[in-house]
Design an enzyme around this catalytic site. Structure first.
Site, mmCIF file in Angstrom:
data_model
loop_
_atom_site.group_PDB
_atom_site.id
_atom_site.type_symbol
_atom_site.label_atom_id
_atom_site.label_comp_id
_atom_site.label_asym_id
_atom_site.label_seq_id
_atom_site.Cartn_x
_atom_site.Cartn_y
_atom_site.Cartn_z
ATOM 1 N N VAL A 67 8.355 -6.412 8.659
ATOM 2 C CA VAL A 67 8.872 -5.946 7.750
ATOM 3 C C VAL A 67 8.039 -5.454 6.830
ATOM 4 O O VAL A 67 7.800 -6.122 5.642
ATOM 5 C CB VAL A 67 10.002 -6.856 7.233
ATOM 6 N N PRO A 68 7.319 -4.446 7.019
ATOM 7 C CA PRO A 68 6.209 -4.006 5.811
ATOM 8 C C PRO A 68 6.993 -3.373 4.584
ATOM 9 O O PRO A 68 7.837 -2.974 4.724
ATOM 10 C CB PRO A 68 5.481 -2.946 6.547
ATOM 11 N N HIS A 69 6.530 -3.758 3.479
ATOM 12 C CA HIS A 69 7.073 -3.281 2.489
ATOM 13 C C HIS A 69 6.124 -3.189 1.123
ATOM 14 O O HIS A 69 5.136 -4.041 1.265
ATOM 15 C CB HIS A 69 8.256 -4.424 1.897
ATOM 16 N N VAL A 70 6.610 -2.555 0.171
ATOM 17 C CA VAL A 70 5.607 -2.174 -0.862
ATOM 18 C C VAL A 70 6.422 -1.849 -2.370
ATOM 19 O O VAL A 70 7.432 -1.458 -1.860
ATOM 20 C CB VAL A 70 4.659 -0.930 -0.776
ATOM 21 N N LEU A 105 10.290 -1.042 3.788
ATOM 22 C CA LEU A 105 10.747 -1.011 2.599
ATOM 23 C C LEU A 105 10.076 -0.601 1.436
ATOM 24 O O LEU A 105 9.177 -1.319 1.319
ATOM 25 C CB LEU A 105 11.309 -2.419 2.422
#
Length: 158
Positions: A67-70, A105
């Site tokens: 779940v990569p997110h920034v 996300l």
């Protein structure tokens, strides 16, 4: 918060081409940008921030999921894309296993509560063996959309 509050259905990729982490991130960012989730001029910045974060600690938390997110000040509305890889992506996951399902996300920097609610939804679904299995077995955008709609409906009753 439900999936339909932040998932960009046209940024669902049922057959990711990428086989490594950075390429998978690029492929997913490109899909989100192509569908209006972020301005095109943010592309390199978003990719760089996510890759940088991954270098400090993988968001591949095991069981074939990442779940990569920034959070970014120029993202106006929370947006997520889903990518499913049939071959598996080397995401440097905690369990060292390949990743088959990725939820990427993008969140507005000034809405940390919404970000946490979306992450909570994503993680609570990805913790479920059945959800993970069905997501990994999905081969079309429609199958993934059906799974997400079912997860949202279960959230109402569960």
């Amino acid at each position: 918060m439900k999936w339909h509050d932040f998932l960009v259905t046209d940024a669902i990729i049922a057959d990711l081409k990428a086989t490594d982490r950075d390429d998978a991130i690029i492929e997913m960012i490109d899909a989100l940008i192509a569908n209006g989730a972020a301005p095109a001029d943010l592309r390199d910045d978003l990719i760089q921030q996510i890759v940088e974060r991954e270098k400090h600690g993988s968001t591949g938390f095991g069981k074939g999921v990442a779940v990569p997110h920034v959070k970014h000040e120029r993202i106006e509305k929370m947006a997520a894309g889903i990518g499913v890889s049939q071959k598996g992506v080397d995401f440097n996951a905690l369990d060292k296993a390949p990743v088959y399902s990725i939820v990427l996300l993008l969140s507005p920097k000034d809405k940390p509560d919404e970000h946490l609610q979306a992450m909570e939804n994503i993680f609570s679904n990805l913790q479920k063996d059945t959800f993970r299995r069905f997501l990994r077995q999905s081969t079309t955008r429609e199958e993934i959309e059906d799974l997400i709609q079912e997860a949202d409906a279960q959230q109402l009753t569960g």
